[in-house]
Design an enzyme around this catalytic site. Structure first.
Site, PDB file in Angstrom:
ATOM      1  N   PRO A 109      -9.539   7.028 -24.587  1.00  0.00           N
ATOM      2  CA  PRO A 109     -10.202   8.156 -23.539  1.00  0.00           C
ATOM      3  C   PRO A 109      -8.943   8.558 -22.594  1.00  0.00           C
ATOM      4  O   PRO A 109      -8.166   7.641 -21.972  1.00  0.00           O
ATOM      5  CB  PRO A 109     -11.205   7.414 -22.724  1.00  0.00           C
ATOM      6  N   ASN A 110      -8.736   9.916 -22.487  1.00  0.00           N
ATOM      7  CA  ASN A 110      -7.711  10.457 -21.379  1.00  0.00           C
ATOM      8  C   ASN A 110      -6.623  10.549 -21.894  1.00  0.00           C
ATOM      9  O   ASN A 110      -5.614  11.176 -21.306  1.00  0.00           O
ATOM     10  CB  ASN A 110      -7.931   9.751 -20.166  1.00  0.00           C
ATOM     11  N   ARG A 148      -1.192  13.878 -17.040  1.00  0.00           N
ATOM     12  CA  ARG A 148      -2.069  13.100 -16.441  1.00  0.00           C
ATOM     13  C   ARG A 148      -1.335  12.130 -15.682  1.00  0.00           C
ATOM     14  O   ARG A 148      -0.567  11.246 -16.172  1.00  0.00           O
ATOM     15  CB  ARG A 148      -2.783  12.347 -17.427  1.00  0.00           C
ATOM     16  N   TYR A 207       2.434   7.351 -15.982  1.00  0.00           N
ATOM     17  CA  TYR A 207       2.151   7.495 -17.367  1.00  0.00           C
ATOM     18  C   TYR A 207       3.376   8.188 -18.198  1.00  0.00           C
ATOM     19  O   TYR A 207       3.429   8.295 -19.261  1.00  0.00           O
ATOM     20  CB  TYR A 207       0.927   8.214 -17.879  1.00  0.00           C
ATOM     21  N   ASN A 221      -4.169   1.818 -28.267  1.00  0.00           N
ATOM     22  CA  ASN A 221      -4.157   2.133 -26.854  1.00  0.00           C
ATOM     23  C   ASN A 221      -5.759   2.445 -26.533  1.00  0.00           C
ATOM     24  O   ASN A 221      -6.205   3.575 -26.612  1.00  0.00           O
ATOM     25  CB  ASN A 221      -3.289   3.044 -26.484  1.00  0.00           C
ATOM     26  N   ALA A 274      -9.102   3.004 -20.517  1.00  0.00           N
ATOM     27  CA  ALA A 274      -9.959   2.576 -19.960  1.00  0.00           C
ATOM     28  C   ALA A 274     -10.777   1.261 -20.607  1.00  0.00           C
ATOM     29  O   ALA A 274     -11.309   0.318 -20.016  1.00  0.00           O
ATOM     30  CB  ALA A 274     -10.655   3.085 -19.001  1.00  0.00           C
ATOM     31  N   HIS A 285     -10.506  -2.536 -20.357  1.00  0.00           N
ATOM     32  CA  HIS A 285     -11.244  -3.459 -19.308  1.00  0.00           C
ATOM     33  C   HIS A 285     -12.766  -3.449 -19.310  1.00  0.00           C
ATOM     34  O   HIS A 285     -13.289  -4.127 -18.519  1.00  0.00           O
ATOM     35  CB  HIS A 285     -10.951  -2.791 -18.097  1.00  0.00           C
ATOM     36  N   ASP A 329     -15.880  -6.384 -30.459  1.00  0.00           N
ATOM     37  CA  ASP A 329     -16.518  -6.958 -31.613  1.00  0.00           C
ATOM     38  C   ASP A 329     -16.158  -6.260 -32.544  1.00  0.00           C
ATOM     39  O   ASP A 329     -16.083  -6.599 -33.592  1.00  0.00           O
ATOM     40  CB  ASP A 329     -18.210  -6.511 -31.292  1.00  0.00           C
ATOM     41  N   GLU A 365      -2.490  -4.517 -29.396  1.00  0.00           N
ATOM     42  CA  GLU A 365      -3.084  -3.635 -28.141  1.00  0.00           C
ATOM     43  C   GLU A 365      -1.863  -3.028 -27.430  1.00  0.00           C
ATOM     44  O   GLU A 365      -0.963  -3.993 -27.118  1.00  0.00           O
ATOM     45  CB  GLU A 365      -3.902  -4.466 -27.328  1.00  0.00           C
ATOM     46  N   HIS A 368      -0.257  -0.716 -23.880  1.00  0.00           N
ATOM     47  CA  HIS A 368      -0.472   0.136 -22.797  1.00  0.00           C
ATOM     48  C   HIS A 368       0.893   0.571 -22.228  1.00  0.00           C
ATOM     49  O   HIS A 368       1.665   0.050 -22.323  1.00  0.00           O
ATOM     50  CB  HIS A 368      -1.178  -0.861 -21.919  1.00  0.00           C
ATOM     51  N   LEU A 369       0.753   1.980 -21.857  1.00  0.00           N
ATOM     52  CA  LEU A 369       1.912   2.518 -21.332  1.00  0.00           C
ATOM     53  C   LEU A 369       2.451   2.138 -20.126  1.00  0.00           C
ATOM     54  O   LEU A 369       3.718   1.627 -19.634  1.00  0.00           O
ATOM     55  CB  LEU A 369       1.778   4.051 -21.215  1.00  0.00           C
ATOM     56  N   SER A 370       1.306   1.699 -19.240  1.00  0.00           N
ATOM     57  CA  SER A 370       1.635   1.116 -18.085  1.00  0.00           C
ATOM     58  C   SER A 370       1.464  -0.249 -17.971  1.00  0.00           C
ATOM     59  O   SER A 370       0.971  -0.856 -18.672  1.00  0.00           O
ATOM     60  CB  SER A 370       0.731   1.835 -16.772  1.00  0.00           C
ATOM     61  N   ARG A 417      -0.974  -3.263 -11.457  1.00  0.00           N
ATOM     62  CA  ARG A 417      -1.935  -2.195 -10.763  1.00  0.00           C
ATOM     63  C   ARG A 417      -3.190  -2.726 -10.224  1.00  0.00           C
ATOM     64  O   ARG A 417      -3.273  -3.838  -9.786  1.00  0.00           O
ATOM     65  CB  ARG A 417      -2.349  -1.086 -12.070  1.00  0.00           C
ATOM     66  N   ARG A 423      -7.871  -3.733 -13.560  1.00  0.00           N
ATOM     67  CA  ARG A 423      -7.303  -3.620 -14.750  1.00  0.00           C
ATOM     68  C   ARG A 423      -6.881  -4.621 -15.227  1.00  0.00           C
ATOM     69  O   ARG A 423      -6.218  -4.839 -16.347  1.00  0.00           O
ATOM     70  CB  ARG A 423      -6.243  -2.373 -14.620  1.00  0.00           C
TER      71      ARG A 423
HETATM   72  C1  DQA Z   1      -3.597   2.712 -20.227  1.00  0.00           C
HETATM   73  C2  DQA Z   1      -4.124   1.752 -19.066  1.00  0.00           C
HETATM   74  C3  DQA Z   1      -5.508   1.899 -18.567  1.00  0.00           C
HETATM   75  O1  DQA Z   1      -6.040   0.877 -17.625  1.00  0.00           O
HETATM   76  C4  DQA Z   1      -5.854   3.148 -18.317  1.00  0.00           C
HETATM   77  O2  DQA Z   1      -7.380   3.300 -18.092  1.00  0.00           O
HETATM   78  C5  DQA Z   1      -5.479   4.195 -19.304  1.00  0.00           C
HETATM   79  C6  DQA Z   1      -3.923   4.069 -19.862  1.00  0.00           C
HETATM   80  C7  DQA Z   1      -2.117   2.624 -20.564  1.00  0.00           C
HETATM   81  O3  DQA Z   1      -1.928   3.004 -21.399  1.00  0.00           O
HETATM   82  O4  DQA Z   1      -1.523   2.385 -19.517  1.00  0.00           O
HETATM   83  O5  DQA Z   1      -6.327   5.109 -19.616  1.00  0.00           O
HETATM   84  O6  DQA Z   1      -4.323   2.321 -21.437  1.00  0.00           O
END
Ligand code: DQA
Length: 143
Positions: free
Chosen positions: A5-6, A13, A18, A69, A72, A75, A82, A93, A95-97, A102, A106
């Protein structure tokens, strides 16, 4: 390569968190590295948990590894946890950040126990590093 998502809004964003790369930029970076590694990559982004579950199930039939990725859902999602546990192919897995630096919420990472490894905090390059890790594992390398 699955993005949650997002992540379709990458580039616009919260760029201070990011970065300025769009998801299309990230895909281009990954494609370039994939070509050099001699592998094919399918890209899927969805804002919906169930679609990501379906894509993990589908990947077990026609992919050697997944770079995920989860956004959210990293978390919160027992359903994704599952689904990852249910399939045999390695899941990396990304994550950019640096999620650990943070907000406290998270730091709870519900997928961490079932993925083969994580790459966090390298911006768009996290995806490229995730691809390298996934190819390494798919080729029988140690995790
Ligand atoms: C994220 C980190 C997540 O905590 C956040 O909800 C995102 C982006 C990252 O790529 O840093 O949507 O997955």
């Amino acid at each position: 390569m699955l993005s949650g998502p997002n992540l379709n809004l990458l580039g616009e964003r919260e760029p201070e968190v990011y970065g300025h790369h769009t998801l299309a930029d990230v895909e281009a970076m990954v494609r370039e590295r994939a070509e050099r590694l001699g592998v094919e990559v399918r890209f899927v982004q969805s804002n919906h948990e169930g679609v990501l579950v379906d894509e993990l199930h589908r990947a077990r039939l026609d992919c050697h590894a997944v770079v995920l990725n989860p956004g959210a859902f990293a978390h919160t999602s027992v359903a994704l946890r599952d689904a990852i546990a249910a399939i045999r192919i390695p899941v990396v897995e990304v994550h950019l950040s640096n999620v650990h630096a943070r907000e406290p919420f998270r730091r709870r990472m519900v997928l961490a126990p079932v993925v083969r490894g994580q790459v966090v905090g390298f911006g768009a390059h996290s995806y490229v590093l995730g691809l390298e890790a996934a190819v390494h594992l798919a080729r029988g390398g140690r995790g």
